[in-house]
Design a protein around this motif. Structure first.
Motif, short mmCIF file in Angstrom:
data_model
loop_
_atom_site.label_atom_id
_atom_site.label_comp_id
_atom_site.label_asym_id
_atom_site.label_seq_id
_atom_site.Cartn_x
_atom_site.Cartn_y
_atom_site.Cartn_z
N TRP A 66 -47.55 59.29 17.18
CA TRP A 66 -48.31 60.47 17.71
C TRP A 66 -48.37 60.84 19.27
O TRP A 66 -48.03 62.11 19.13
N VAL A 82 -59.93 66.56 18.12
CA VAL A 82 -59.34 66.10 16.93
C VAL A 82 -60.45 66.25 15.80
O VAL A 82 -61.54 65.90 16.05
N VAL A 258 -55.94 68.93 16.88
CA VAL A 258 -55.24 68.06 16.04
C VAL A 258 -56.10 67.82 14.79
O VAL A 258 -57.35 67.40 14.98
N ALA A 270 -51.84 62.52 11.53
CA ALA A 270 -52.19 63.37 12.37
C ALA A 270 -51.36 64.65 12.56
O ALA A 270 -50.08 64.29 12.36
N VAL A 272 -50.63 68.42 14.44
CA VAL A 272 -50.87 69.36 15.47
C VAL A 272 -51.22 70.78 14.96
O VAL A 272 -50.31 71.18 14.40
#
Length: 298
Positions: A66, A82, A258, A270, A272
């Motif tokens: 990450w 997030v 994210v 995850a 971006v």
């Protein structure tokens, strides 16, 4: 209120202070401007901006994969968001960051304290204990370095942020967590009739977060919920048709955004979605007793 805060405050808001006339406000603003470093109120070169940006630091996520897609982690002097459905690891990441923020910078931390605004009753000091043990920190000290407050409504959520500035001014804090951003706004403002009012208040709240991140050089990190929207643009929605709550106001406010989603087995992913210096990329992670970690650390 710091000198920079005074300089950044609209004159019409300073006029609301008892005893402040237009002439006094003008003098106060002029005095504040003179106290600030050269370039703080005007144009500076890209080279000078580069020097100023060296003050920023990156806060590790606890996962090397990450960190790689974030150029080292979540950046200070900016807002990081997030979002994802339940059980994808948003709150677990917040707990992990709250411990890592206390580590020295050479170990991916910020070397400082943490402030946590809890809107859903999700803060767990027991998790801090477990994660602190993973990183070799004294669990009791780790919890002592975190201040947290439970917000009962969106108005209180905003008030807590304004009241927090005095403590952030000490320079001891390196992370501000809001878990989660929109939970209370969704409850307090219902229906299209209150949407405009909600977005206006939300915009003011996010603007304050931006000023806090830049003025105090902290990582501002918040989690966000999602809502179903089968017809949403792929830019804002994942493959399952879910998009973050808050609309364009939140989308434009977040510096780094994210998307979190469930992967195969116990893995999470995850991605971006938006960042000024990180390309779109994905990383796989897991949630362990010690917080966010790489899959091969299970």
């Amino acid at each position: 209120m710091s000198v920079q805060s005074v300089n950044n405050t609209l004159s019409k808001h300073l006029l609301k202070i008892k005893g402040f006339s237009e002439i006094k406000v003008e003098k106060v603003k002029e005095a504040a401007k003179k106290c600030l470093p050269s370039g703080a109120c005007g144009f500076i070169t890209g080279a000078e901006t580069l020097i100023l940006r060296k003050q920023c630091f990156r806060l590790s996520t606890g996962s090397k994969q990450w960190d790689a897609i974030l150029n080292g982690g979540f950046e200070s002097k900016s807002i990081s968001e997030v979002y994802g459905e339940y059980r994808c690891g948003k709150t677990q990441l917040a707990h992990t960051l709250s411990v890592i923020a206390q580590l020295p910078r050479e170990h991916g931390g910020g070397g400082g304290k943490v402030a946590w605004v809890d809107t859903e009753g999700t803060f767990r000091p027991e998790r801090i204990v477990q994660i602190a043990e993973r990183f070799g920190l004294d669990p009791e000290v780790a919890n002592e370095n975190i201040i947290q407050s439970r917000a009962a409504n969106s108005e209180q959520q905003s008030t807590l942020i304004y009241d927090l500035s005095e403590q952030l001014a000490t320079g001891e804090f390196r992370l501000l967590v809001i878990d989660s951003l929109m939970a209370l706004f969704r409850i307090d403002f219902i229906g299209r009739g209150e949407l405009a009012d909600r977005q206006q208040k939300l915009g003011l709240f996010l603007d304050k977060l931006h000023k806090i991140s830049e003025e105090f050089n902290v990582v501002v990190f918040y989690t966000n919920q999602v809502q179903s929207d089968p017809g949403a643009s792929a830019l804002f929605a994942g493959a399952d048709g879910r998009k973050p709550v808050g609309g364009h106001v939140v989308a434009h406010a977040s510096t780094t955004r994210v998307l979190l989603r469930k992967g195969r087995g116990g893995e999470r992913v995850a991605k971006v979605q938006d960042s000024p210096d990180c390309p779109e990329a994905e990383a796989t992670y897991i949630i362990t007793t010690g917080g966010i970690n790489d899959p091969d650390k299970a």
